[in-house]
Write an enzyme that holds these catalytic residues in place. Sequence first.
Site, PDB file in Angstrom:
ATOM      1  N   ASP A  13      -3.486  -7.533   3.097  1.00  0.00           N
ATOM      2  CA  ASP A  13      -4.272  -6.567   3.863  1.00  0.00           C
ATOM      3  C   ASP A  13      -3.418  -5.766   4.856  1.00  0.00           C
ATOM      4  O   ASP A  13      -3.878  -5.391   5.934  1.00  0.00           O
ATOM      5  CB  ASP A  13      -5.430  -7.275   4.608  1.00  0.00           C
ATOM      6  CG  ASP A  13      -6.309  -8.051   3.650  1.00  0.00           C
ATOM      7  OD1 ASP A  13      -6.538  -7.552   2.533  1.00  0.00           O
ATOM      8  OD2 ASP A  13      -6.756  -9.151   4.025  1.00  0.00           O
ATOM      9  N   LYS A  16      -1.472  -1.869   1.747  1.00  0.00           N
ATOM     10  CA  LYS A  16      -0.744  -1.532   0.501  1.00  0.00           C
ATOM     11  C   LYS A  16      -1.452  -0.422  -0.270  1.00  0.00           C
ATOM     12  O   LYS A  16      -0.813   0.477  -0.812  1.00  0.00           O
ATOM     13  CB  LYS A  16      -0.634  -2.785  -0.399  1.00  0.00           C
ATOM     14  CG  LYS A  16       0.154  -3.912   0.217  1.00  0.00           C
ATOM     15  CD  LYS A  16       0.130  -5.154  -0.655  1.00  0.00           C
ATOM     16  CE  LYS A  16      -1.231  -5.808  -0.759  1.00  0.00           C
ATOM     17  NZ  LYS A  16      -1.740  -6.389   0.486  1.00  0.00           N
ATOM     18  N   GLY A  40      -8.259  -6.493  -2.296  1.00  0.00           N
ATOM     19  CA  GLY A  40      -9.186  -5.458  -1.840  1.00  0.00           C
ATOM     20  C   GLY A  40      -8.339  -4.381  -1.187  1.00  0.00           C
ATOM     21  O   GLY A  40      -7.769  -4.599  -0.126  1.00  0.00           O
ATOM     22  N   HIS A  41      -8.185  -3.259  -1.868  1.00  0.00           N
ATOM     23  CA  HIS A  41      -7.332  -2.184  -1.368  1.00  0.00           C
ATOM     24  C   HIS A  41      -8.206  -0.987  -1.009  1.00  0.00           C
ATOM     25  O   HIS A  41      -8.952  -0.479  -1.848  1.00  0.00           O
ATOM     26  CB  HIS A  41      -6.284  -1.802  -2.425  1.00  0.00           C
ATOM     27  CG  HIS A  41      -5.313  -2.911  -2.722  1.00  0.00           C
ATOM     28  ND1 HIS A  41      -4.254  -2.783  -3.583  1.00  0.00           N
ATOM     29  CD2 HIS A  41      -5.243  -4.182  -2.244  1.00  0.00           C
ATOM     30  CE1 HIS A  41      -3.580  -3.921  -3.616  1.00  0.00           C
ATOM     31  NE2 HIS A  41      -4.168  -4.781  -2.826  1.00  0.00           N
ATOM     32  N   GLN A 224      -1.923  -8.940  -2.762  1.00  0.00           N
ATOM     33  CA  GLN A 224      -1.573 -10.076  -1.908  1.00  0.00           C
ATOM     34  C   GLN A 224      -0.245  -9.764  -1.197  1.00  0.00           C
ATOM     35  O   GLN A 224       0.007  -8.619  -0.913  1.00  0.00           O
ATOM     36  CB  GLN A 224      -1.509 -11.392  -2.701  1.00  0.00           C
ATOM     37  CG  GLN A 224      -2.883 -11.872  -3.167  1.00  0.00           C
ATOM     38  CD  GLN A 224      -3.363 -11.157  -4.418  1.00  0.00           C
ATOM     39  OE1 GLN A 224      -2.681 -11.117  -5.434  1.00  0.00           O
ATOM     40  NE2 GLN A 224      -4.546 -10.591  -4.372  1.00  0.00           N
TER      41      GLN A 224
HETATM   42  P1  GDP Z   1      -4.349  -3.844   1.432  1.00  0.00           P
HETATM   43  O1  GDP Z   1      -5.062  -5.021   0.852  1.00  0.00           O
HETATM   44  O2  GDP Z   1      -2.940  -4.162   1.814  1.00  0.00           O
HETATM   45  O3  GDP Z   1      -4.441  -2.613   0.593  1.00  0.00           O
HETATM   46  O4  GDP Z   1      -5.099  -3.518   2.809  1.00  0.00           O
HETATM   47  P2  GDP Z   1      -6.692  -3.433   3.026  1.00  0.00           P
HETATM   48  O5  GDP Z   1      -7.165  -2.169   2.423  1.00  0.00           O
HETATM   49  O6  GDP Z   1      -7.349  -4.705   2.632  1.00  0.00           O
HETATM   50  O7  GDP Z   1      -6.757  -3.412   4.599  1.00  0.00           O
HETATM   51  C1  GDP Z   1      -6.123  -2.410   5.346  1.00  0.00           C
HETATM   52  C2  GDP Z   1      -7.191  -1.668   6.164  1.00  0.00           C
HETATM   53  O8  GDP Z   1      -6.572  -0.899   7.146  1.00  0.00           O
HETATM   54  C3  GDP Z   1      -7.998  -0.685   5.315  1.00  0.00           C
HETATM   55  O9  GDP Z   1      -9.308  -0.641   5.833  1.00  0.00           O
HETATM   56  C4  GDP Z   1      -7.288   0.647   5.548  1.00  0.00           C
HETATM   57  O10 GDP Z   1      -8.161   1.764   5.418  1.00  0.00           O
HETATM   58  C5  GDP Z   1      -6.832   0.489   6.969  1.00  0.00           C
HETATM   59  N1  GDP Z   1      -5.573   1.156   7.322  1.00  0.00           N
HETATM   60  C6  GDP Z   1      -4.460   1.321   6.533  1.00  0.00           C
HETATM   61  N2  GDP Z   1      -3.476   1.884   7.257  1.00  0.00           N
HETATM   62  C7  GDP Z   1      -3.974   2.089   8.502  1.00  0.00           C
HETATM   63  C8  GDP Z   1      -3.423   2.608   9.723  1.00  0.00           C
HETATM   64  O11 GDP Z   1      -2.263   3.008   9.801  1.00  0.00           O
HETATM   65  N3  GDP Z   1      -4.262   2.619  10.818  1.00  0.00           N
HETATM   66  C9  GDP Z   1      -5.549   2.170  10.779  1.00  0.00           C
HETATM   67  N4  GDP Z   1      -6.275   2.210  11.894  1.00  0.00           N
HETATM   68  N5  GDP Z   1      -6.088   1.672   9.651  1.00  0.00           N
HETATM   69  C10 GDP Z   1      -5.306   1.626   8.544  1.00  0.00           C
HETATM   70  P1  IMO Z   2      -4.864  -7.943  -0.810  1.00  0.00           P
HETATM   71  O1  IMO Z   2      -4.230  -7.422  -2.066  1.00  0.00           O
HETATM   72  C1  IMO Z   2      -5.569 -11.294   1.866  1.00  0.00           C
HETATM   73  C2  IMO Z   2      -5.845 -15.257   0.020  1.00  0.00           C
HETATM   74  C3  IMO Z   2      -7.169 -15.988   0.089  1.00  0.00           C
HETATM   75  C4  IMO Z   2      -6.679 -17.432   0.137  1.00  0.00           C
HETATM   76  C5  IMO Z   2      -5.459 -17.414  -0.784  1.00  0.00           C
HETATM   77  C6  IMO Z   2      -5.744 -17.889  -2.208  1.00  0.00           C
HETATM   78  O2  IMO Z   2      -6.119  -7.243  -0.439  1.00  0.00           O
HETATM   79  O3  IMO Z   2      -3.864  -8.000   0.301  1.00  0.00           O
HETATM   80  P2  IMO Z   2      -7.024 -16.767  -4.264  1.00  0.00           P
HETATM   81  O4  IMO Z   2      -8.433 -16.284  -4.398  1.00  0.00           O
HETATM   82  O5  IMO Z   2      -5.992 -15.713  -4.503  1.00  0.00           O
HETATM   83  O6  IMO Z   2      -6.754 -18.013  -5.065  1.00  0.00           O
HETATM   84  O7  IMO Z   2      -6.904 -17.226  -2.716  1.00  0.00           O
HETATM   85  O8  IMO Z   2      -5.020 -16.056  -0.829  1.00  0.00           O
HETATM   86  N1  IMO Z   2      -5.889 -13.904  -0.564  1.00  0.00           N
HETATM   87  C7  IMO Z   2      -5.779 -12.770   0.144  1.00  0.00           C
HETATM   88  N2  IMO Z   2      -5.703 -12.579   1.471  1.00  0.00           N
HETATM   89  N3  IMO Z   2      -5.495 -10.252   1.026  1.00  0.00           N
HETATM   90  C8  IMO Z   2      -5.542 -10.429  -0.303  1.00  0.00           C
HETATM   91  O9  IMO Z   2      -5.327  -9.436  -1.193  1.00  0.00           O
HETATM   92  C9  IMO Z   2      -5.731 -11.732  -0.803  1.00  0.00           C
HETATM   93  N4  IMO Z   2      -5.862 -12.272  -2.044  1.00  0.00           N
HETATM   94  C10 IMO Z   2      -5.945 -13.596  -1.888  1.00  0.00           C
HETATM   95  O10 IMO Z   2      -7.887 -15.629   1.230  1.00  0.00           O
HETATM   96  O11 IMO Z   2      -6.219 -17.740   1.430  1.00  0.00           O
HETATM   97 MG    MG Z   3      -6.828  -6.128   1.132  1.00  0.00          MG
END
Ligand code: GDP
Ligand code: IMO
Ligand code: MG
Length: 426
Positions: A13, A16, A40-41, A224
């Site tokens: 999170d 990416k 979850g991206h 991840q």
């Molecule tokens: P990922 O799993 O690495 O793709 O990240 P997620 O999408 O799960 O979580 C990142 C969150 O931060 C998302 O809601 C993005 O829209 C938000 N985000 C990404 N870059 C920035 C940033 O530079 N500033 C802020 N405030 N939010 C950001």
């Molecule tokens: P993105 O791509 C954050 C965590 C779960 C758990 C561990 C194992 O959005 O960054 P799993 O279901 O993969 O067997 O769970 O990994 N986990 C993540 N945490 N971001 C993710 O994906 C994750 N995908 C799995 O919370 O601790």
């Molecule tokens: Mg994510």
Amino acid sequence: MPATVVVGTQWGDEGKGKFTDLVASEMSMVVRYQGGHNAGHTLVVDGQTFSLQLVPSGVLYPHVTPVIGNGVVVDPRVLLAEMDMLGTQGVDTAKLRVSGNAHLILPYHQELDALHERHLGKNRLGTTKRGIGPAYADRAMRVGIRVQDLLDEKIFRKKLGAALEHTNKVLTRVFNRLPVNADEIAEEYLGTCAPRLTPHITDTIGLVHDELEAGGRILLEGAQATFLDLDHGTYPFVTSSNPVAGGACTGAGIGPRDIDRVIGIAKAYVTRVGSGPFPTELFDEVGNHFVDVGHEYGTNTGRRRRPGWLDTVMLRYAARVNSLSELAITKLDVLDQLDVIRVCVAYEADGQRHDQLPYHQSVLHRVTPIYEELSGWGVDLSAVTKRSQLPAEAETYLAFVEDQVGVPIGMVGVGPGRHQVLRFAS
Ligand code: GDP
Ligand code: IMO
Ligand code: MG
């Protein structure tokens, strides 16, 4: 043209998806190389939010071919639902390609994931319960069913029967559950999913290499992150795949010489979902600030993410195992209102200082972080569009991180929007 990898450097999170989407504007193909719908991206473009779990984050560009590589585990129901959702949001997924070698997540994988977690009780890993671990376990046990098996009813039914012979014993005798019905699964997956997915299923290895040879530019999108990696993460509190840059080779079917750029995505603080050690974790007001201002709730499961200060010991390790060529620092804007910003530069345990990640994990469980304190900037960065507009304190913070990690910062995120990014010349 060599390929670029986007990899998470913490516990996921980091942003990416947003940076993949950004960099994808210069690419012809974006390949997801591992994980599944545990990811979850989130992408925010012109105020519209797109939440992706399986479809690569390059999908928003008509010129990009989005590819789900052989290293991914695919739940066909989720993939089709996501394609439908993108369709209603005006995104065309006709060009999406799915590797025939990718493994399927079937309903019993999800059931086993939940049962294993329940069985572990307070020692549970906190998985996403998407069936990721059991699907990869079946792959390693060589009883997995692959995407290409959807193309041949006889093979699919035969493999399903063989897999269920073992799985139904586990479900009934170990977990006291009802057995899974092979015909019901075959009917749904062959009857409903296969016809819709067939036009998308292909030899993605050939596709990727044709693209490289034709001078195309490929982006390999990690899900991840480094510290959730099966080999390099905080085992057993990890996922069941290899998110590190090396995983991009096996998960997309290319060799290391085809990669010349590795972008490590690092949030300006750290979050973690699920169980496991977290040296800089916060249980105070600052932690709440990160969660509230950074909206740190899982895109996927809605769980509150555990917050903590930035940890450069982790980033040094991530720089090594991924051979990072640059860092992208995200969510710098979330630090705007803090007077003092702490950065963990080393750990202390049993009277010993650790500048590098301790090799024995029991040490990691009891380390105390050593922090350096930097001044906050007290300015809203979300509207900053050029590096020259950054306050001196923010520049000092970024230079400090660069120096601690030994990797140049190439991009900085100051908001969720696609264009809320500062590009640094590297
Ligand atoms: P990922 O799993 O690495 O793709 O990240 P997620 O999408 O799960 O979580 C990142 C969150 O931060 C998302 O809601 C993005 O829209 C938000 N985000 C990404 N870059 C920035 C940033 O530079 N500033 C802020 N405030 N939010 C950001
Ligand atoms: P993105 O791509 C954050 C965590 C779960 C758990 C561990 C194992 O959005 O960054 P799993 O279901 O993969 O067997 O769970 O990994 N986990 C993540 N945490 N971001 C993710 O994906 C994750 N995908 C799995 O919370 O601790
Ligand atoms: Mg994510």
